[in-house]
Scaffold this motif. Structure first.
Motif, mmCIF file in Angstrom:
data_model
loop_
_atom_site.group_PDB
_atom_site.id
_atom_site.type_symbol
_atom_site.label_atom_id
_atom_site.label_comp_id
_atom_site.label_asym_id
_atom_site.label_seq_id
_atom_site.Cartn_x
_atom_site.Cartn_y
_atom_site.Cartn_z
ATOM 1 N N THR A 70 -4.748 9.882 -10.992
ATOM 2 C CA THR A 70 -4.102 9.285 -10.344
ATOM 3 C C THR A 70 -3.671 10.635 -8.828
ATOM 4 O O THR A 70 -4.543 10.445 -7.245
ATOM 5 C CB THR A 70 -2.757 8.720 -10.559
ATOM 6 N N LEU A 71 -3.284 11.184 -9.028
ATOM 7 C CA LEU A 71 -3.268 12.963 -8.482
ATOM 8 C C LEU A 71 -4.092 13.006 -7.222
ATOM 9 O O LEU A 71 -3.493 13.146 -6.136
ATOM 10 C CB LEU A 71 -2.384 13.907 -9.133
ATOM 11 N N TRP A 72 -5.346 13.093 -8.023
ATOM 12 C CA TRP A 72 -6.663 13.535 -6.856
ATOM 13 C C TRP A 72 -6.609 12.726 -6.093
ATOM 14 O O TRP A 72 -7.542 13.270 -4.706
ATOM 15 C CB TRP A 72 -7.688 14.434 -7.788
ATOM 16 N N CYS A 73 -6.884 11.077 -6.702
ATOM 17 C CA CYS A 73 -6.994 10.688 -5.419
ATOM 18 C C CYS A 73 -6.284 10.480 -4.528
ATOM 19 O O CYS A 73 -7.072 9.893 -3.329
ATOM 20 C CB CYS A 73 -7.081 9.798 -6.390
ATOM 21 N N GLY A 74 -5.310 10.423 -4.283
ATOM 22 C CA GLY A 74 -4.130 10.378 -3.887
ATOM 23 C C GLY A 74 -4.362 11.301 -2.989
ATOM 24 O O GLY A 74 -4.610 11.484 -1.988
ATOM 25 N N ALA A 75 -4.694 12.621 -3.722
ATOM 26 C CA ALA A 75 -4.709 14.288 -2.450
ATOM 27 C C ALA A 75 -5.460 13.559 -1.539
ATOM 28 O O ALA A 75 -6.051 14.493 -0.871
ATOM 29 C CB ALA A 75 -5.040 15.387 -3.396
ATOM 30 N N ALA A 76 -7.314 13.162 -2.106
ATOM 31 C CA ALA A 76 -8.225 12.910 -1.096
ATOM 32 C C ALA A 76 -7.792 12.151 0.090
ATOM 33 O O ALA A 76 -8.338 12.269 0.994
ATOM 34 C CB ALA A 76 -8.745 12.079 -2.228
#
Length: 85
Positions: A70-76
């Motif tokens: 979830t965190l890295w999808c949000g970062a992308a």
């Protein structure tokens, strides 16, 4: 797990110490788009996830992986929205 945990650890240190040096905020061109407390809070949760990935409990590992995904999808999304790439 080791590679993911190492990446989480490196980013956790950068996030937690960002108020001291501002390096990550500068590179991300944060300006006023994120509150100043957000990166250190994310860093603490990343450090917890880096340790939780090695748990013997599969539910804890699943929770850590769900958080990281979830965190890295949000970062992308953040990078696309800020037109970094």
């Amino acid at each position: 797990r080791v590679v993911l945990s190492a990446a989480l650890g490196i980013h956790a240190v950068l996030d937690i110490t960002d108020p001291c040096h501002g390096a990550k905020s500068y590179v991300l061109q944060v300006e006023d788009s994120l509150p100043c407390w957000l990166l250190p809070a994310i860093g603490i949760l990343r450090a917890v996830a880096a340790v939780a990935i090695f748990s013997d409990n599969p539910d804890v590992v699943l929770g850590a992986l769900a958080y990281v995904s979830t965190l890295w999808c949000g970062a992308a999304y953040y990078h696309v929205r800020r037109k970094h790439h």
